[in-house]
Design a protein around this motif. Structure first.
Motif: not given
Length: 295
Positions: A1-4, A42-44, A80-81, A86-88
């Motif tokens: 998932m891109s930060l942008k 990665e952050i997620q 939260k995003f 539904e990435q996490i």
């Protein structure tokens, strides 16, 4: 998932200010580098224990609790995003409690300090002198935020009705009245502005080169003028906004009216400014009441 994608979400969906978006982006990039260097993650994929390790590292670096809490807020918002798209499937910071932050009551400029600057003589033909004093007076007369002043467009300054229309947080617009004296100063400034511009910018305030103002310059202008008349440690655009609210309340203005002028979403935010007014009342009470006098 891109930060942008997340930053676009903050900008277009949540209507966050560019200042907040930039701060969150830096915080997430900093945490992302930490994760890659220390855990190759990665952050997620970050767990709460790993996040706690990073926060402890920040505190070891002598960062303030307020700064660390902001970084946590950036992470919370991002997770939260990720949940939303539904990435996490769980939020690692859902039960995290923010660090306690000591409440520092910011001291506004006195009415005398402000008047000392606004009543001082200056070169009415010098562009920067006229601009700087108009900036100070607009802060004090309207209570606008620094970003609102920087982005204030000429078309949103109505000299006939003596009002300005500013775009505040979450892109909410509000009308703020100006005083008659400010109207004439705006007119004088606009004549000088035309004389220095090659390409006419839509913003009211520009640099001597005709470029858009930037936050650091506005901060330096306020600091430069007020450091000459005030011994206060903090001299910033926000302290002028603070002074605007406090002086209105000192003169009996309704708290709800001040809330609308400041563009606050809740009355609780405005009530912060009542502390200074209360301190003034305490001083008057202490000096005037017979029981406070020592034998």
């Amino acid at each position: 998932m891109s930060l942008k994608s997340y930053l676009d979400y903050l900008s277009f969906e949540k209507k966050y200010s560019q200042h907040t978006i930039t701060a969150y982006e830096k915080d997430l990039e900093q945490f992302g580098l930490f994760l890659m260097d220390e855990y190759d993650l990665e952050i997620q994929n970050a767990s709460y224990p790993i996040i706690r390790t990073w926060l402890a590292l920040l505190l070891d670096q002598q960062l303030s609790s307020r700064t660390v809490n902001r970084k946590v807020a950036a992470l919370k918002s991002y997770f939260k995003f990720l949940l939303l798209i539904e990435q996490i499937d769980y939020h690692p910071l859902s039960n995290h409690k923010s660090l306690k932050v000591s409440k520092n009551i910011q001291i506004p400029f006195s009415k005398q300090e402000v008047q000392q600057i606004l009543n001082a003589s200056y070169d009415s033909e010098d562009f920067e002198s006229v601009r700087d004093l108009l900036i100070i007076e607009l802060f004090y007369v309207t209570g606008v935020r620094r970003e609102e002043l920087i982005n204030l467009r000429i078309e949103n300054v109505n000299l006939l009705s003596r009002t300005i229309k500013v775009v505040g947080k979450r892109n909410k617009e509000r009308l703020i009245p100006m005083l008659e004296s400010v109207k004439f100063k705006v007119e004088a400034y606009l004549l000088l502005k035309e004389s220095i511009e090659t390409d006419k910018r839509p913003e009211l305030f520009v640099t001597r080169k005709g470029d858009k103002l930037y936050p650091g310059l506005v901060y330096r202008i306020i600091k430069s003028y007020f450091s000459k008349v005030s011994q206060k440690v903090k001299t910033s655009p926000h302290i002028l906004r603070h002074s605007f609210a406090t002086h209105l309340l000192d003169e009996g203005a309704d708290l709800n009216a001040v809330k609308e002028l400041l563009g606050h979403a809740s009355l609780a935010s405005t009530q912060v400014y009542t502390h200074s007014s209360m301190e003034m009342l305490k001083e008057v009470h202490r000096n005037a009441h017979p029981r406070s006098k020592k034998d």
